[in-house]
Structure formats: C-alpha cells, structure tokens
Design a protein around this motif. Structure first.
Motif, PDB file in Angstrom:
ATOM      1  N   GLU A 190     -87.565  52.721  44.605  1.00 18.28           N
ATOM      2  CA  GLU A 190     -87.552  51.889  45.808  1.00 18.28           C
ATOM      3  C   GLU A 190     -86.647  52.434  46.903  1.00 18.28           C
ATOM      4  OE1 GLU A 190     -86.457  47.972  44.581  1.00 18.28           O
ATOM      5  OE2 GLU A 190     -88.288  47.635  43.422  1.00 18.28           O
ATOM      6  N   LYS A 191     -85.875  53.475  46.607  1.00 18.48           N
ATOM      7  CA  LYS A 191     -84.940  54.015  47.584  1.00 18.48           C
ATOM      8  C   LYS A 191     -85.681  54.760  48.703  1.00 18.48           C
ATOM      9  CE  LYS A 191     -81.321  56.086  45.731  1.00 18.48           C
ATOM     10  NZ  LYS A 191     -80.526  56.921  44.780  1.00 18.48           N
ATOM     11  N   THR A 192     -85.160  54.655  49.927  1.00 17.80           N
ATOM     12  CA  THR A 192     -85.738  55.327  51.076  1.00 17.80           C
ATOM     13  C   THR A 192     -84.822  56.458  51.542  1.00 17.80           C
ATOM     14  OG1 THR A 192     -84.644  53.908  52.706  1.00 17.80           O
ATOM     15  CG2 THR A 192     -86.748  53.132  51.800  1.00 17.80           C
ATOM     16  N   LEU A 193     -85.304  57.284  52.467  1.00 23.05           N
ATOM     17  CA  LEU A 193     -84.491  58.382  52.983  1.00 23.05           C
ATOM     18  C   LEU A 193     -83.233  57.865  53.664  1.00 23.05           C
ATOM     19  CD1 LEU A 193     -87.091  60.883  54.491  1.00 23.05           C
ATOM     20  CD2 LEU A 193     -86.137  60.773  52.181  1.00 23.05           C
ATOM     21  N   GLU A 194     -83.345  56.716  54.304  1.00 26.56           N
ATOM     22  CA  GLU A 194     -82.198  56.130  54.984  1.00 26.56           C
ATOM     23  C   GLU A 194     -81.108  55.698  54.005  1.00 26.56           C
ATOM     24  OE1 GLU A 194     -85.544  56.224  57.687  1.00 26.56           O
ATOM     25  OE2 GLU A 194     -85.340  55.478  55.637  1.00 26.56           O
ATOM     26  N   GLN A 195     -81.474  55.510  52.735  1.00 24.73           N
ATOM     27  CA  GLN A 195     -80.513  55.092  51.714  1.00 24.73           C
ATOM     28  C   GLN A 195     -79.955  56.262  50.910  1.00 24.73           C
ATOM     29  OE1 GLN A 195     -83.357  52.375  49.821  1.00 24.73           O
ATOM     30  NE2 GLN A 195     -82.053  50.642  50.397  1.00 24.73           N
ATOM     31  N   MET A 196     -80.377  57.465  51.227  1.00 26.36           N
ATOM     32  CA  MET A 196     -79.939  58.639  50.469  1.00 26.36           C
ATOM     33  C   MET A 196     -78.444  58.884  50.675  1.00 26.36           C
ATOM     34  SD  MET A 196     -81.381  62.575  50.553  1.00 26.36           S
ATOM     35  CE  MET A 196     -82.972  62.086  49.895  1.00 26.36           C
ATOM     36  N   SER A 197     -77.734  59.085  49.578  1.00 25.97           N
ATOM     37  CA  SER A 197     -76.299  59.354  49.643  1.00 25.97           C
ATOM     38  C   SER A 197     -76.026  60.853  49.671  1.00 25.97           C
ATOM     39  CB  SER A 197     -75.601  58.740  48.414  1.00 25.97           C
ATOM     40  OG  SER A 197     -75.980  59.428  47.235  1.00 25.97           O
ATOM     41  N   PHE A 198     -74.772  61.199  49.914  1.00 25.91           N
ATOM     42  CA  PHE A 198     -74.345  62.602  49.895  1.00 25.91           C
ATOM     43  C   PHE A 198     -74.627  63.225  48.526  1.00 25.91           C
ATOM     44  CE2 PHE A 198     -70.954  65.433  48.458  1.00 25.91           C
ATOM     45  CZ  PHE A 198     -71.032  66.459  49.380  1.00 25.91           C
ATOM     46  N   ILE A 199     -74.342  62.470  47.462  1.00 25.21           N
ATOM     47  CA  ILE A 199     -74.558  62.970  46.095  1.00 25.21           C
ATOM     48  C   ILE A 199     -76.047  63.184  45.835  1.00 25.21           C
ATOM     49  CG2 ILE A 199     -74.275  62.470  43.641  1.00 25.21           C
ATOM     50  CD1 ILE A 199     -71.698  63.156  45.095  1.00 25.21           C
ATOM     51  N   ASP A 200     -76.879  62.251  46.308  1.00 22.42           N
ATOM     52  CA  ASP A 200     -78.331  62.415  46.162  1.00 22.42           C
ATOM     53  C   ASP A 200     -78.786  63.713  46.815  1.00 22.42           C
ATOM     54  OD1 ASP A 200     -78.657  59.976  44.839  1.00 22.42           O
ATOM     55  OD2 ASP A 200     -79.034  58.870  46.700  1.00 22.42           O
ATOM     56  N   ALA A 201     -78.332  63.942  48.038  1.00 24.18           N
ATOM     57  CA  ALA A 201     -78.735  65.127  48.797  1.00 24.18           C
ATOM     58  C   ALA A 201     -78.288  66.407  48.093  1.00 24.18           C
ATOM     59  CB  ALA A 201     -78.152  65.068  50.206  1.00 24.18           C
ATOM     60  N   LEU A 202     -77.085  66.395  47.561  1.00 25.07           N
ATOM     61  CA  LEU A 202     -76.566  67.569  46.858  1.00 25.07           C
ATOM     62  C   LEU A 202     -77.358  67.821  45.581  1.00 25.07           C
ATOM     63  CD1 LEU A 202     -74.416  69.771  46.817  1.00 25.07           C
ATOM     64  CD2 LEU A 202     -72.916  68.190  45.577  1.00 25.07           C
ATOM     65  N   PHE A 203     -77.687  66.752  44.875  1.00 24.98           N
ATOM     66  CA  PHE A 203     -78.456  66.856  43.640  1.00 24.98           C
ATOM     67  C   PHE A 203     -79.820  67.503  43.923  1.00 24.98           C
ATOM     68  CE2 PHE A 203     -81.455  65.165  40.515  1.00 24.98           C
ATOM     69  CZ  PHE A 203     -80.779  65.364  39.317  1.00 24.98           C
ATOM     70  N   ILE A 204     -80.498  67.029  44.953  1.00 28.51           N
ATOM     71  CA  ILE A 204     -81.804  67.587  45.304  1.00 28.51           C
ATOM     72  C   ILE A 204     -81.647  69.039  45.764  1.00 28.51           C
ATOM     73  CG2 ILE A 204     -83.769  67.390  46.900  1.00 28.51           C
ATOM     74  CD1 ILE A 204     -83.261  64.354  46.915  1.00 28.51           C
ATOM     75  N   GLY A 205     -80.548  69.331  46.451  1.00 25.72           N
ATOM     76  CA  GLY A 205     -80.281  70.694  46.886  1.00 25.72           C
ATOM     77  C   GLY A 205     -80.113  71.661  45.722  1.00 25.72           C
ATOM     78  N   ILE A 206     -79.485  71.202  44.658  1.00 24.00           N
ATOM     79  CA  ILE A 206     -79.318  72.034  43.465  1.00 24.00           C
ATOM     80  C   ILE A 206     -80.674  72.309  42.819  1.00 24.00           C
ATOM     81  CG2 ILE A 206     -78.366  72.088  41.122  1.00 24.00           C
ATOM     82  CD1 ILE A 206     -75.963  70.502  42.218  1.00 24.00           C
ATOM     83  N   PHE A 207     -81.535  71.292  42.807  1.00 19.47           N
ATOM     84  CA  PHE A 207     -82.889  71.486  42.285  1.00 19.47           C
ATOM     85  C   PHE A 207     -83.627  72.530  43.126  1.00 19.47           C
ATOM     86  CE2 PHE A 207     -82.186  68.193  39.426  1.00 19.47           C
ATOM     87  CZ  PHE A 207     -83.314  67.956  38.648  1.00 19.47           C
ATOM     88  N   GLN A 208     -83.444  72.455  44.444  1.00 20.50           N
ATOM     89  CA  GLN A 208     -84.116  73.421  45.309  1.00 20.50           C
ATOM     90  C   GLN A 208     -83.569  74.821  45.081  1.00 20.50           C
ATOM     91  OE1 GLN A 208     -85.664  73.257  49.699  1.00 20.50           O
ATOM     92  NE2 GLN A 208     -83.458  73.400  49.783  1.00 20.50           N
ATOM     93  N   ALA A 209     -82.276  74.931  44.819  1.00 20.69           N
ATOM     94  CA  ALA A 209     -81.667  76.242  44.579  1.00 20.69           C
ATOM     95  C   ALA A 209     -82.260  76.905  43.333  1.00 20.69           C
ATOM     96  CB  ALA A 209     -80.150  76.094  44.426  1.00 20.69           C
ATOM     97  N   LEU A 210     -82.613  76.112  42.342  1.00 16.30           N
ATOM     98  CA  LEU A 210     -83.235  76.660  41.138  1.00 16.30           C
ATOM     99  C   LEU A 210     -84.548  77.357  41.460  1.00 16.30           C
ATOM    100  CD1 LEU A 210     -82.704  73.734  38.582  1.00 16.30           C
ATOM    101  CD2 LEU A 210     -81.464  75.897  38.675  1.00 16.30           C
ATOM    102  N   ALA A 211     -85.218  76.856  42.499  1.00 22.63           N
ATOM    103  CA  ALA A 211     -86.541  77.377  42.861  1.00 22.63           C
ATOM    104  C   ALA A 211     -86.476  78.741  43.528  1.00 22.63           C
ATOM    105  CB  ALA A 211     -87.251  76.379  43.773  1.00 22.63           C
TER     106      ALA A 211
END
Length: 231
Positions: A113-134
């Motif tokens: 149910e979370k939206t982009l407007e609700q994304m936290s710093f930790i969420d963004a970093l977590f997704i960034g780490i996933f992208q780095a794996l790619a």
C-alpha cells in the motif's frame, strides 16, 4: 533485437549478451551495447513521462532517486574494469540468472500500500543496493528494482514507476560512458532498440500490474540452466 527486448524485461539484457557471445564464440563490444542503451533510453522516457511529472512535483521523490542511484554509480566507477571483465566470464552467469529468478519469484504476488511519496531514505537505499547488484550480467536491473520495491511493501504501480525513473540516469550513464567509441553508422541500432524497447516496456507494465512476474522467473531459471551447459 534480443538486447533491445531484454533491456527492460526482468530477464537481464547483459546476461543475454554474455550468454550469446559465448554461444557464438564472439567478443563482447561494450560500445555496441552502449549504443543500444541510448536507444532504449528514449523508450523508457516515453513510458516514464507521467512518473517524471510526479517526481518534479515532489522534491522527496527526486532526493530518493539520488540516494537509490548512488550505490550503482559508486560501484560502477570504482570497479569499472573488474565489472567489464565479468562480461567475458560465463562461470558465474548461472548463479546470477538464478538470483534474478529468485527475486522475481519472491515478489511476484506482492502488492503493498506504500506510495512513492511515503518512501523513506532507508527504502531508497535498499532499492539502490538491489539496483547495484544488476551491474553484474544475469541480474536484471528492472527485475531487481521492482522486486526490491515490492518486497518493501510498495504498490505495484509505484514499484514500476520508481523502476522507470531509476532507469533514466542509469541507462543514460551506460551509454554516455562509451559515447566517444560510438559511430553514427550504428544509429540504426539505437532506432531498433527504441522500437523493441517500447514493446518490452509494454510487456513489463502488463506483467507487473497483473502479478505475473513469476513467468519471467521461470525463464531466468531456463537461462541459468543454459548458461551452465555452455560454461
């Protein structure tokens, strides 16, 4: 054609480059791949236009995109030579393909149910780490970022939108890093990648919104098995 189709589908275009290069016994041209990246950049821009407008209206989304881009950028710059070497080594490709398969399998049915407007710093970093794996061949950029967002409890629509937004700087960077090696005679490759990219993004959007990423998980398992056979 295969590069353009797999660029945004969650099956890893880089993994396919390595796999088919080994099957055909040919060298990998990174500059060639970069030209295709620029073609698909135009395709993702069209699909991301609504998300871009949304981000421009909310500085928090833009800040989070910056945070999510940092891990891949730092790793890419620091280990550029070693990363390029993985494109000529197929030994670990089965593991990378299976990693993508696992991510897609785990996230396929998720719809938070979370939206982009609700994304936290930790969420963004977590997704960034996933992208780095790619950065590694066989691990899908779109698959890993969408899976990361879904596993964090974001809506399917927002997970897809965030992946689109992240694709813009990453895809542009991949092309611009090798732009000095490109030739205008290869412009038809970019045009082909654009057309096929539009098709791939449409398929991706339908798959995410209907919760059918699991289908690509099976495909990645098959690709992993094939890459194991040709090692």
């Amino acid at each position: 054609m295969i590069q353009g189709l797999t660029e945004f589908l969650p099956v890893s275009s880089s993994g396919h480059i390595v796999l088919f290069a080994n099957l055909l016994k040919t060298d990998i041209n990174i500059a060639f791949a970069a030209m295709l990246h620029l073609g698909t950049l135009a395709a993702v821009f069209i699909f991301a236009i609504y998300s871009i407008i949304r981000a421009l209206k909310n500085i928090k989304i833009i800040f989070n995109l910056f945070i999510s881009t940092l891990p891949a950028a730092l790793i890419g710059i620091t280990f550029e030579n070693k990363i390029e070497q993985t494109f000529s080594n197929i030994e670990l490709l089965p593991i990378f393909f299976c990693t993508t398969s696992l991510l897609l399998m785990l996230s396929s049915s998720k719809n938070g149910e979370k939206t982009l407007e609700q994304m936290s710093f930790i969420d963004a970093l977590f997704i960034g780490i996933f992208q780095a794996l790619a950065i590694l061949p066989g691990i899908s950029r779109s698959g890993s970022t969408i899976a990361g967002a879904l596993l964090l409890g974001f809506r399917r629509e927002d997970s897809l939108s965030y992946s689109f937004l992240l694709a813009l700087p990453v895809t542009a960077g991949a092309g611009l890093m090798k732009i000095s090696e490109m030739r205008m005679s290869q412009i038809h490759l970019a045009l082909t990648a654009f057309v096929v990219g539009i098709i791939a993004l449409f398929i991706l959007k339908k798959s995410v919104l209907t919760g059918k990423l699991k289908l690509f998980s099976y495909y990645c398992l098959l690709a992993g098995f094939l890459s194991f056979l040709v090692r």
